[in-house]
Design an enzyme around this catalytic site. Structure first.
Site, PDB file in Angstrom:
ATOM      1  N   LYS A  65       0.616  -1.270  -0.147  1.00 25.61           N
ATOM      2  CA  LYS A  65      -0.012  -0.083   0.106  1.00 25.61           C
ATOM      3  C   LYS A  65       0.907   1.291   0.103  1.00 25.61           C
ATOM      4  CE  LYS A  65      -4.227   1.753   2.551  1.00 25.61           C
ATOM      5  NZ  LYS A  65      -4.932   1.450   3.828  1.00 25.61           N
ATOM      6  N   SER A 143      -9.442   1.126   2.421  1.00 24.39           N
ATOM      7  CA  SER A 143      -8.466   2.019   1.612  1.00 24.39           C
ATOM      8  C   SER A 143      -7.266   1.096   1.012  1.00 24.39           C
ATOM      9  CB  SER A 143      -7.979   3.150   2.392  1.00 24.39           C
ATOM     10  OG  SER A 143      -7.312   2.680   3.526  1.00 24.39           O
ATOM     11  N   SER A 167     -10.180  -0.932   6.618  1.00 23.91           N
ATOM     12  CA  SER A 167      -9.475  -0.892   5.272  1.00 23.91           C
ATOM     13  C   SER A 167      -8.946  -2.157   4.908  1.00 23.91           C
ATOM     14  CB  SER A 167      -8.442   0.332   5.174  1.00 23.91           C
ATOM     15  OG  SER A 167      -8.957   1.615   5.308  1.00 23.91           O
TER      16      SER A 167
END
Length: 431
Positions: A65, A143, A167
């Site tokens: 990420k 996310s 997330s």
């Protein structure tokens, strides 16, 4: 323009770009592949960073990420203006990254995130929405959007991400993947762009429970393993989910049994959840503004509408509202601990199937409604600091859903073992 001339110009541009990156201490990405999808990846290599030559994770690849420090790379945080201002590369990788590299895994690339991780949708107006291969007409979830899509597409084996309010669990649920939010503090958050440190965790996503557990062996602290012996479910929590999701999960639980811990029913008063969510988001918003307010206040125009709205709310939090929220959170944690003890709680990972891409406008009513209901489910692990694993529940007739196990704090390895047992029993097979 001739083909040879076009190649010369492209090669010259690539050489100039590499030289410029090197001057800033930024490692140029390894050879790109034709499969590069810019909605999934910000930068991608074969690999981007090689792991150790031997180790328990040798041969596995990681999508990181775009919030983590990776040596030789900058961190983009899902925002174009933020990325443009990052001129110095990281001189060391975040501890979680280094642990995976030392265990033999290689970093495939830096994968997309919602802006500053302040969303659960996966939609990003700067870079687009990553694909959801298990439900192509639906959003990816966020996310940890890019890492989840990379894993679902088979472009990486492990998606390393974060989970503050869901997330990891949401994209896992939406895309039919396995994902873990560890106990708060179990994995180092050093070298990570923060969202809300009181709730931030480093988690990971995989296609199967075995790989999820193998990654946990590299990332989690050593602990004596002890079987989890009690699993509970509350119909009131199941019914927070939309009826099709709740019905699918209840059908799945009808197969629970055999060598799995006995499943028991419990009562849970869901009327308190609205106050818990409000308190969670107040504390979260306060910390978000402390972390990013100075930069955001000079770059409001850089934000997508949904994330901008959340930052605006965060900027209005007061010390008085924070004090009130903290009192609610303290009480909520005590209630959760008293109710669950050492039990594992089963509940929906998300309140719905992934919203349709055609309905998923940035900051639109469909996403916001799904977010509000889902937060009632995800806040239980967040407030209590407990570990949680989202298990895929695919459906032959519908999009995937997720069944979440919330385990005791510090029992992450035991929960991973239970997840592997659930997978072996075939409970998470399509219905």
């Amino acid at each position: 323009m001739t083909a040879s001339r076009r190649f010369f110009l492209q090669a010259s541009a690539a050489t100039a770009a590499t030289t410029a990156l090197s001057a800033c201490g930024i490692a140029a990405p390894a050879r790109q592949t034709k499969a590069f999808d810019s909605t999934v990846w910000r930068t991608y290599g074969t690999p981007l960073v090689a792991g150790s030559s031997n180790g328990p994770l040798s041969g596995l690849s990681v999508a990181v990420k775009d919030l983590f420090a990776v040596k030789g790379q900058v961190t983009g945080a899902g925002n174009e203006q933020w990325l443009a201002q990052q001129t110095r590369a990281a001189t060391a990788s975040a501890p979680a990254i280094q642990q995976l590299l030392d265990a033999g895994a290689s970093i495939k690339g830096m994968a997309r995130t919602d802006e500053f991780a302040y969303s659960l949708a996966g939609t990003n107006g700067h870079y687009g929405t990553p694909p959801n291969p298990r439900a192509p007409d639906r959003i990816s979830g966020g996310s940890t959007s890019g890492p989840a899509s990379a894993v679902a597409l088979g472009q990486a084996d492990i998606g390393l991400g974060t989970d503050t309010g869901g997330s990891i669990r949401i994209p896992s649920s939406y895309q039919g993947l396995w994902g873990i939010r560890p106990s708060h503090g179990a994995v180092s958050v050093q070298g990570l762009i923060p969202l809300a440190p009181s709730f931030d965790t480093v988690g990971w996503i995989c296609r199967d429970a075995t790989t999820l557990r193998r990654a946990g062996d590299a990332l989690l602290p050593a602990a004596r393993e002890q079987a989890l012996s009690k699993v509970v479910v509350a119909s009131s929590l199941m019914d927070i989910a939309d009826a099709p999701v709740a019905d699918l999960l209840k059908q799945t639980l009808s197969s629970w049994g055999g060598d799995l811990p006995a499943l028991q029913n419990m009562l849970f008063d869901t009327r308190q959840l609205a106050a818990w969510v409000k308190a969670f988001q107040t504390r979260q918003g306060w910390e978000v503004w402390q972390a990013h307010g100075a930069w955001i206040s000079r770059h409001w125009d850089s934000l997508n509408p949904d994330v901008k709205s959340r930052f605006q709310s965060a900027s209005r939090q007061t010390e008085a509202s924070l004090k009130e929220a903290d009192a609610v959170l303290l009480q909520a944690r005590a209630i959760i601990d008293a109710a669950l003890g050492d039990s594992v709680l089963l509940l929906p990972s998300a309140s719905s199937f992934a919203p349709l891409r055609t309905e998923a406008a940035l900051g639109g009513s469909v996403i916001e409604a799904a977010r509000a209901k889902t937060f009632q489910l995800t806040c239980i692990a967040g407030i209590s600091g407990r570990c949680a694993i989202s298990m895929p529940v695919p459906s032959k007739a519908q999009a995937p859903a997720g069944l979440c196990m919330v385990g005791p704090r510090g029992r992450d390895r035991d929960l991973l073992k239970l997840a592997q047992m659930v997978e072996a029993k075939g409970i998470t097979q399509a219905r």
